[in-house]
Every structure is written in C-alpha cells, then in structure tokens.
Write an enzyme that holds these catalytic residues in place. Structure first.
Site, mmCIF file in Angstrom:
data_model
loop_
_atom_site.group_PDB
_atom_site.id
_atom_site.type_symbol
_atom_site.label_atom_id
_atom_site.label_comp_id
_atom_site.label_asym_id
_atom_site.label_seq_id
_atom_site.Cartn_x
_atom_site.Cartn_y
_atom_site.Cartn_z
ATOM 1 N N GLN A 109 0.816 -1.204 0.025
ATOM 2 C CA GLN A 109 0.008 0.076 -0.145
ATOM 3 C C GLN A 109 0.830 1.032 0.018
ATOM 4 O O GLN A 109 0.457 2.397 -0.138
ATOM 5 C CB GLN A 109 -0.994 0.001 1.140
ATOM 6 C CG GLN A 109 -1.661 -1.331 1.195
ATOM 7 C CD GLN A 109 -2.529 -1.253 2.615
ATOM 8 O OE1 GLN A 109 -3.388 -0.616 3.053
ATOM 9 N NE2 GLN A 109 -2.042 -2.075 3.514
ATOM 10 N N ASP A 112 6.429 4.434 -1.319
ATOM 11 C CA ASP A 112 7.700 5.103 -1.173
ATOM 12 C C ASP A 112 8.852 4.413 -1.968
ATOM 13 O O ASP A 112 10.021 4.843 -2.034
ATOM 14 C CB ASP A 112 8.010 5.202 0.436
ATOM 15 C CG ASP A 112 7.826 3.798 1.003
ATOM 16 O OD1 ASP A 112 8.086 2.748 0.259
ATOM 17 O OD2 ASP A 112 7.700 3.738 2.232
ATOM 18 N N HIS A 127 -1.290 1.353 -4.378
ATOM 19 C CA HIS A 127 -1.885 2.899 -4.138
ATOM 20 C C HIS A 127 -0.765 3.827 -4.825
ATOM 21 O O HIS A 127 -0.742 5.047 -4.665
ATOM 22 C CB HIS A 127 -1.847 3.107 -2.824
ATOM 23 C CG HIS A 127 -3.005 2.384 -1.985
ATOM 24 N ND1 HIS A 127 -3.183 2.459 -0.608
ATOM 25 C CD2 HIS A 127 -4.023 1.931 -2.242
ATOM 26 C CE1 HIS A 127 -4.080 1.790 -0.072
ATOM 27 N NE2 HIS A 127 -4.482 1.543 -1.273
HETATM 28 P P1 NAD Z 1 -1.628 2.695 8.358
HETATM 29 O O1 NAD Z 1 -0.821 4.010 8.763
HETATM 30 O O2 NAD Z 1 -3.092 2.728 8.461
HETATM 31 O O3 NAD Z 1 -1.131 1.894 9.501
HETATM 32 C C1 NAD Z 1 0.076 1.169 9.972
HETATM 33 C C2 NAD Z 1 -0.020 0.370 11.092
HETATM 34 O O4 NAD Z 1 1.591 -0.107 11.242
HETATM 35 C C3 NAD Z 1 -0.486 0.710 12.425
HETATM 36 O O5 NAD Z 1 -1.344 -0.148 12.769
HETATM 37 C C4 NAD Z 1 0.716 0.903 13.142
HETATM 38 O O6 NAD Z 1 0.525 0.735 14.682
HETATM 39 C C5 NAD Z 1 1.881 0.067 12.489
HETATM 40 N N1 NAD Z 1 3.113 0.489 12.781
HETATM 41 C C6 NAD Z 1 3.974 1.424 12.592
HETATM 42 N N2 NAD Z 1 5.221 1.273 12.646
HETATM 43 C C7 NAD Z 1 5.423 -0.090 12.902
HETATM 44 C C8 NAD Z 1 6.529 -0.859 13.302
HETATM 45 N N3 NAD Z 1 7.717 -0.180 13.311
HETATM 46 N N4 NAD Z 1 6.530 -1.987 13.658
HETATM 47 C C9 NAD Z 1 5.298 -2.543 13.857
HETATM 48 N N5 NAD Z 1 4.191 -1.991 13.407
HETATM 49 C C10 NAD Z 1 4.212 -0.769 13.155
HETATM 50 O O7 NAD Z 1 -1.071 2.239 7.030
HETATM 51 P P2 NAD Z 1 -1.730 1.585 6.029
HETATM 52 O O8 NAD Z 1 -2.378 0.548 6.377
HETATM 53 O O9 NAD Z 1 -0.501 1.202 4.672
HETATM 54 O O10 NAD Z 1 -2.697 2.465 5.341
HETATM 55 C C11 NAD Z 1 -2.294 3.966 5.177
HETATM 56 C C12 NAD Z 1 -2.348 4.503 3.644
HETATM 57 O O11 NAD Z 1 -1.452 5.590 3.793
HETATM 58 C C13 NAD Z 1 -1.662 3.581 2.861
HETATM 59 O O12 NAD Z 1 -2.697 3.443 1.783
HETATM 60 C C14 NAD Z 1 -0.370 4.306 2.119
HETATM 61 O O13 NAD Z 1 -0.583 4.273 0.578
HETATM 62 C C15 NAD Z 1 -0.460 5.422 2.849
HETATM 63 N N6 NAD Z 1 0.828 5.825 3.375
HETATM 64 C C16 NAD Z 1 2.034 5.554 2.743
HETATM 65 C C17 NAD Z 1 3.304 5.650 3.322
HETATM 66 C C18 NAD Z 1 4.682 5.129 2.816
HETATM 67 O O14 NAD Z 1 4.596 4.989 1.496
HETATM 68 N N7 NAD Z 1 5.455 4.929 3.399
HETATM 69 C C19 NAD Z 1 3.224 6.447 4.437
HETATM 70 C C20 NAD Z 1 2.158 6.890 5.059
HETATM 71 C C21 NAD Z 1 0.794 6.424 4.642
#
Ligand code: NAD
Ligand code: ZN
Length: 257
Positions: A109, A112, A127
């Site tokens: 999802q 990055d 996404h």
């Molecule tokens: P989310 O933000 O909804 O959920 C992230 C989950 O990961 C949370 O439940 C959190 O508790 C857990 N988490 C965070 N850091 C952790 C770690 N180090 N170890 C274990 N667990 C950890 O993310 P999602 O489900 O991907 O949905 C968010 C949407 O936002 C996605 O569609 C994505 O496209 C986008 N997004 C992407 C990025 C990226 O590309 N890095 C960053 C932010 C949001």
C-alpha cells in the site's frame, strides 16, 4: 532488551518461522508501518498523520484539484524524507525471501519505493508511487525527484508540464481516486495463489486493500500478521505478532540464513 518480542512470545515467532519455512509461494502485504523505521510516518498508527484532518483534506484527490501547490507543500512537509529514505530490515527480509525463491510477490500500500530499493523484483504498488507523475491534461510522464528538491529549495511551488503548463500529479492513489485496475488485478491474483500471506505494518482498515488477506485465507493460504496494534483480521490469522517490525525481521532473517 527486546521487550516487544518477549511480550508476544518466542513461541509466536517460532510458529511464524515454521510457516515461512514450509511455504514457497509467500506474498508479503505491506503497509505504512514497514517504513516508519525508515523515518516515514504512518497515517493511522499512534501519532500518525491522519490525526490532522486538514492534512487529510489537502492530500486528497479533491484537495489536489482545488489547490495542487498546497498538496505538494503538505505532502513534502509531512513525508519530507520519502524520496531520500532507505529500506528497513523488514524490507530486506522480504527481498531475501524472494531471492531464496520462497516469495512470489510483494503487494504494497506504500508509495515510497522502498521494496524496490531493498531489491524486491515483483512489487505491486496498489496505491501507486511518488517517484513518477503525469500531467493532468496531456498525460506526459515525468520523474518527480527533481521537482521535490526544487520545491524544497523554494524554486518552484508546483511542478508544471513542459508541454502544456498544466500541473503534474504524482502517480499516487489519493482518497477519491480509483485504484489502478491492472495493478489491483495482479494483487488479487497474487493473494489467490499464495500459500502464506505475510502482512507487515498495516492497520488493515483501507479498502479494498484490506480485502487481500481475506482473499488469501479464503483460497487456502495461511496468514501471519505482524503489527504493533491489533487489527480486525487478527482472528483470521494463524499467527499474530504484536511486535516492532525491525525486531521481527531481524529474528526471522537470522534464523533463515
Ligand atoms: P496505516 O498508517 O493505516 O497503519 C500502519 C500500521 O502499522 C499501524 O497499525 C501501526 O501501529 C503499525 N506500525 C507502525 N510502525 C510499526 C513498526 N515499526 N512495527 C510494527 N508496526 C508498526 O497504514 P496502511 O495500512 O498502509 O494505510 C495507510 C495508507 O497510507 C496506505 O494506503 C498508504 O498508501 C499510505 N501511506 C504510505 C506511506 C509510505 O509509503 N511509507 C506512509 C504513510 C501513508
Ligand atoms: Zn501537459
């Protein structure tokens, strides 16, 4: 001291390792949590970006149409390291499993590009991604990194198409956008065919993405969920690991070697 793994129990990690050992069509399904250790904040975890409603609005499809410069400002302020970040231990574990012939695809999802940076070959970005973009008018294609650097240096406010001067939009799926059909089709196919789905760092509340673990289980796959917080799918999983992804990845990859 490695508290998170201890809370979860060595036994759960041992079970996960055994499932990974006996599987050879693994699909990794990752969310923003796999990249927080790379310095990119998540959206729904504690302290996540979506606690700020205004940002959510600016970074939506409607927000981009209304004020694309504000979209870029908000995106680069909230995800400033997204085009500089380096892969984490969990990204490397996923690439290692593919190199060993055990993992058939990554469905992410995330936008990055860190799975590819870690060496993963088959990556379905449901996404989209933040690296490339298209003109909203004539659809000319662009690499975005230079534009981000120029926005951060204050040289431009908005990437404009050199052909028609219309705004360029990164190839990300925003709230209000449709998923890319072909990529979504590949993701569903991968979920149907896998023998083990490894869900890494997703709150599993964004649909239709969160359908994928269900599709995998309905087609006979085992499910491992690794996440700091509980998810609605925990009851469906063979193993739930309530741990930091880095701790999990380091333990598993050490044992696999
Ligand atoms: P989310 O933000 O909804 O959920 C992230 C989950 O990961 C949370 O439940 C959190 O508790 C857990 N988490 C965070 N850091 C952790 C770690 N180090 N170890 C274990 N667990 C950890 O993310 P999602 O489900 O991907 O949905 C968010 C949407 O936002 C996605 O569609 C994505 O496209 C986008 N997004 C992407 C990025 C990226 O590309 N890095 C960053 C932010 C949001
Ligand atoms: Zn154009």
């Amino acid at each position: 001291m490695n508290t998170s793994i201890e809370q979860t129990g060595e036994q759960a990690v041992e079970q996960a390792r055994a499932l990974i050992r006996e599987s050879n069509r693994i699909v990794a399904f990752s969310g923003a949590g796999i990249s927080t250790e790379a310095g990119i904040p998540d959206f729904r975890g504690k302290g996540g970006l979506w606690e700020n409603q205004k940002l959510m609005e600016l970074m939506s499809a409607g927000g981009f149409r209304r004020d694309p410069a504000a979209f870029y400002r908000a995106s680069l302020q909230t995800l400033p390291d997204i085009h500089r970040a380096k892969p984490t231990a969990a990204h490397r574990l996923v690439a290692q499993l593919e190199a060993q012939g055990k993992l058939s695809a990554v469905v992410t999802q995330n936008i990055d590009g860190l799975h590819q940076a870690a060496g993963s070959q088959t990556v379905h970005e449901i996404h989209g991604n933040f690296r490339t973009g298209h003109c909203v008018n004539c659809l000319a294609a662009y690499q975005m990194a230079d534009f981000y650097d120029r926005i951060e240096r204050g040289e431009i406010e908005l990437p404009l198409c050199s052909e028609c001067q219309s705004p360029i939009k990164p190839d990300v799926v925003l709230f209000g956008d449709l998923l890319p059909f072909d990529v979504w089709g590949h993701a569903v196919e991968a979920a149907r065919r896998c023998d083990l789905m490894l869900t890494l760092g997703s709150s599993l509340v964004v649909y239709p993405a969160a359908e994928l673990p269900k599709i995998a289980v309905m087609n006979g796959a085992k499910l491992i969920i690794v996440n700091r917080e509980t998810t609605d799918y925990d009851a469906m999983a063979s193993v739930v690991i309530r741990s930091e992804l880095g701790d999990f990845a380091r333990m598993i990859s050490k044992q696999l070697n």
